[in-house]
Design an enzyme around this catalytic site. Structure first.
Site, short mmCIF file in Angstrom:
data_model
loop_
_atom_site.label_atom_id
_atom_site.label_comp_id
_atom_site.label_asym_id
_atom_site.label_seq_id
_atom_site.Cartn_x
_atom_site.Cartn_y
_atom_site.Cartn_z
CG HIS A 176 67.36 48.95 87.28
ND1 HIS A 176 67.07 50.12 87.91
CD2 HIS A 176 68.45 49.21 86.51
CE1 HIS A 176 67.93 51.04 87.54
NE2 HIS A 176 68.79 50.53 86.69
CD GLU A 214 71.74 58.31 86.94
OE1 GLU A 214 71.12 58.14 85.89
OE2 GLU A 214 71.20 58.57 88.03
CG ASP A 233 65.73 58.17 91.65
OD1 ASP A 233 64.84 57.36 91.38
OD2 ASP A 233 66.55 58.59 90.80
CG HIS A 238 69.32 51.54 92.63
ND1 HIS A 238 68.49 50.46 92.48
CD2 HIS A 238 68.86 52.47 91.75
CE1 HIS A 238 67.57 50.72 91.56
NE2 HIS A 238 67.76 51.95 91.10
C1 BG6 Z 1 66.70 54.42 88.45
C2 BG6 Z 1 66.53 55.83 88.91
O1 BG6 Z 1 66.27 53.52 89.43
O2 BG6 Z 1 68.07 54.18 88.17
C3 BG6 Z 1 67.04 56.79 87.85
O3 BG6 Z 1 65.17 56.09 89.17
C4 BG6 Z 1 68.46 56.46 87.46
O4 BG6 Z 1 66.96 58.14 88.30
C5 BG6 Z 1 68.60 54.98 87.12
O5 BG6 Z 1 68.79 57.25 86.34
C6 BG6 Z 1 70.04 54.60 86.92
O6 BG6 Z 1 70.10 53.29 86.42
P1 BG6 Z 1 71.28 52.82 85.48
O7 BG6 Z 1 70.98 51.38 85.24
O8 BG6 Z 1 71.22 53.64 84.22
O9 BG6 Z 1 72.55 53.04 86.22
#
Ligand code: BG6
Length: 488
Positions: A176, A214, A233, A238
């Site tokens: 995402h 995070e 993960d 990402h």
């Molecule tokens: C997800 C991970 O792809 O991205 C999660 O599986 C993580 O562990 C999340 O918390 C973080 O996404 P964002 O958009 O909140 O930075």
């Protein structure tokens, strides 16, 4: 001879089959995004192994999904309309004949068919085979959640099996981060301005930091996370995608394959890490109890679903290098972790200092000569330079130019998942990961995963609410630099 114009498919005539329809991801991300994306039409068939009738499922959606949809998007009439477009089918997705039960909702399966697999990757192959056995795959699109597989070998096995059923242009591998407005803004910044491109190379760039930090812990996902860890993960997908976008050459167009070809070149040019370099340049951490946002929080080993002696990492910091003419010798420091001191995703480009200072001694750690691209929260671009303090004498101090995007663009941001779902529906593939990119990313991460299991070393401990283990600071200190928040 005249030919009749081909009738255009109706963009609003689609059915979204959500496999894993009662899972955490469906609840927090996919269904809220579908609510927003389905304003114009479409139908949802949720499937899961949970024994529920339609009313029971709709009550579940009301209770668990609605809280994740917030005003101004949430509107009572639209919400009622949304519920009216959902069907629920109970099935065991792992069984080869499972999808025969979709016959119950055959009337809903017209238009473009989209299958979203919001399940663990071990179910991807049986689900695709089940869909093929039920004759549902022709012309359909399939969305595969990350992490796709557990390592290079399992990801190849899944991609091979899925590839026997679906063509590459039917497959959307979703991560995402690529759907975030701020990430697409990186393309605009880099390829819409001639200013940066000449400087975007080893001659002018000293190092690059990419942080996705995070504040939250593993929340309700302890079971999943304990099998996964931060490398799989976040880093494999990402962070490496961010690195690829930062380091890629300008593509000739924004066509899906033009962009993905350039990202692939970067991923393939990542310098493979040998065992001794991994020990030196990769720091794995795991949070212990601490204080986050003023509240005492448990350590990772006390989280539900986590094995008592788990060696899974919740933090990774590493140094990567790209072996090409543009980037040779420039360290890319990547860092991600849970329960850190703040929630921030940003890219920091540190430019080289001036070769000779005509102005006398330069202030140390002024933070100048730097471009910081903040992806979240508060999307912004900041250019740090040196300025003269008013008065006699040439006293220099760090100053900056700040561009906060929400001040320029008042409109609401589209959620990443919503944007990506609209792309799936329209068949736009640029923001999905192509198989070869994914393979290159797994190939680079593989030795780190191997080393981790051979050495069976416990990750270094860090207190929740801090910036991770001290070794992460030492990693940069060895290279004569520091993480941006350590500067002042
Ligand atoms: C997800 C991970 O792809 O991205 C999660 O599986 C993580 O562990 C999340 O918390 C973080 O996404 P964002 O958009 O909140 O930075």
């Amino acid at each position: 001879m005249t030919t009749r114009p081909k009738s255009q498919p109706d963009a609003n005539d689609f059915t979204f089959v959500l496999v894993g329809g009662t899972g955490d991801l469906a609840m927090r991300k996919i269904l809220p995004a579908l609510y927003a994306a389905l304003a114009e039409g479409g139908r949802i068939v949720s499937v899961a192994h949970t024994s529920l009738d339609l009313d029971g499922y709709l009550r579940w959606v009301e209770e668990h999904v609605k809280p994740h949809v917030s005003p101004p998007v949430l509107d009572d009439a639209a919400w009622t309309g949304f519920l009216a477009r959902i069907a629920y089918v109970e099935l065991d997705a792992g069984r080869p004949d499972a999808f025969a039960s979709l016959r119950e909702v055959a009337g809903m399966l017209h238009g473009q068919r989209i299958f979203y697999l919001a399940t663990g990757p071990s179910l991807f192959v049986p689900i695709c085979e089940g869909l093929a056995a039920a004759g549902l795959t022709d012309g359909a699109r399939i969305v595969l959640e990350k992490p796709l597989g557990h390592d290079l070998h399992s990801s190849n096995a899944i991609n091979d099996a899925v590839g026997r059923i679906f063509a590459e242009n039917q497959i959307c591998r979703i991560g995402h981060y690529l759907g975030k407005e701020a990430v697409q803004n990186l393309f605009a910044l880099r390829f819409g301005n001639a200013l940066f491109e000449p400087l975007w190379r080893r001659e002018w760039v000293e190092s690059i930091q990419i942080t996705v930090a995070e504040e939250l812990g593993v929340e309700r996902r302890g079971n999943f996370y304990d099998q996964t860890g931060a490398l799989r993960d976040m880093v494999q997908n990402h962070l490496l995608q961010l690195l690829a976008i930062v380091a890629m050459k300008p593509p000739h167009s924004m066509d899906a394959n033009a962009v993905r070809d350039e990202k692939l070149r970067v991923l393939r040019a990542l310098k493979p890490l040998q065992a001794d370099e991994i020990r030196q340049n990769v720091v794995r951490g795991q949070y212990r109890a601490g204080v986050s946002n003023g509240l005492s929080v448990p350590g990772y080993l006390g989280e539900p679903g986590v094995a008592r002696e788990s060696a899974t990492e919740t933090f990774v910091a590493l140094k990567a290098e790209i072996e090409n003419w543009r980037w040779a010798g420039v360290p890319f420091f990547l860092r991600t972790g849970k329960r850190l001191a703040g929630r921030v995703a940003e890219i920091v480009v540190n430019f080289r200092p001036v070769p000779h200072s005509a102005l006398g001694p330069m202030p140390l750690r002024s933070g100048s000569n730097r471009l910081t691209i903040r992806l979240q929260p508060n999307e912004s671009v900041r250019l740090n330079t040196l300025g003269k303090v008013p008065g006699m004498g040439m006293n220099l101090r760090g100053v900056y130019l700040d561009l906060a995007f929400d001040q320029f663009f008042q409109q609401d941001r589209m959620e990443a998942y919503q944007r990506l779902l609209l792309d799936v529906i329209a068949g736009r593939l640029a923001l999905f990961v192509r198989r070869d990119e994914q393979e290159a990313a797994w190939r680079w991460v593989a030795p780190i995963l191997d080393e981790r299991s051979h050495a069976n070393a416990m990750p270094k401990s860090y207190a929740a609410g801090t910036w991770g283990p001290a070794a992460a600071s030492a990693l940069l200190a060895r290279e004569g630099t520091c993480w941006i928040e350590e500067e002042s």
